[in-house]
Design an enzyme around this catalytic site. Structure first.
Site, PDB file in Angstrom:
ATOM      1  N   TYR A 234     -55.891  61.211  18.969  1.00  0.00           N
ATOM      2  CA  TYR A 234     -56.908  60.252  19.419  1.00  0.00           C
ATOM      3  C   TYR A 234     -56.574  58.838  18.924  1.00  0.00           C
ATOM      4  CZ  TYR A 234     -61.425  57.811  19.202  1.00  0.00           C
ATOM      5  OH  TYR A 234     -62.431  56.889  19.305  1.00  0.00           O
TER       6      TYR A 234
ATOM      7  N   ASP B  67     -71.334  55.042  18.085  1.00  0.00           N
ATOM      8  CA  ASP B  67     -70.383  54.158  17.398  1.00  0.00           C
ATOM      9  C   ASP B  67     -70.898  52.728  17.453  1.00  0.00           C
ATOM     10  OD1 ASP B  67     -68.251  52.817  16.320  1.00  0.00           O
ATOM     11  OD2 ASP B  67     -66.835  53.314  17.904  1.00  0.00           O
TER      12      ASP B  67
END
Lengths: 126, 126
Positions: free
Chosen positions: A14, A38
């Site tokens: 990722y 986030d």
């Protein structure tokens, strides 16, 4: 269920794919019904369309993510890592955010939830 | 709600108090109805009695916790840190576990949930 080693490998991949600006490959690591928080406490991005938009934006901005420690596993379906995010924040310039990302995984080893722990004061001029 | 600075201060104090073996002071950082999942995926310890038992056991074993990075905050009621846990594991000897702890906090700034991310392979001989 994915093993700890499987989850750690996805998280390392990722970071590399985000840093390479490959939004499509990043999104492919996620389950269709996944959620992104986030930073933690911000509105949750939910589902494929929102996730595509999130990473297209991130990759267009040239964001880089480097794993600083971990990833660490668990005895369940989640893992966590410390990372450095480098990003050019409009009106603020090059910025470094040190943070912790926690990810949950589904039975196919896809990311089903991502949470990034950072606060305003964890953002520093790069 | 507690600020990010408040949450970070509690987590730093938590590591110091565990390392000092002061189970009573550690438990006082927790809300009465708090939960502990350590490691994530293991059975959840819930409520004051279970938490007292958990830290009496940990402190009796001489466990030490050192913050390695963070704590990192959030825009919500949680924070996270990377830490090193040193513990003498029966039949295995001095052991080092590098891990991530995520904590949630209640409106009074008490810890309402603790989750520790580590897997078997994150335990190493110290």
């Amino acid at each position: 269920m994915p093993t700890s080693a499987d989850m750690k490998a996805v998280m390392t991949r990722y970071a590399a794919l985000v840093s390479a600006g490959d939004a499509e490959a990043v999104v492919a690591l996620y389950a269709d019904n996944a959620t992104i928080e986030d930073p933690v406490g911000a509105p949750i991005q939910s589902g494929r369309e929102a996730i595509v938009k999130f990473y297209q934006g991130a990759c267009a901005s040239g964001v880089k993510i480097k794993v600083l420690s971990g990833p660490y596993g668990s005895f369940g379906n989640s893992a966590a890592m410390t990372a450095e995010v480098l990003v050019d924040v409009p009106g603020q310039g090059p910025t470094r955010i040190e943070l912790i990302e926690v990810m949950e995984f589904d039975a196919q080893g896809k990311i089903s939830a991502m949470r990034a722990y950072w606060a305003q004061e964890d953002m520093k001029p790069a």
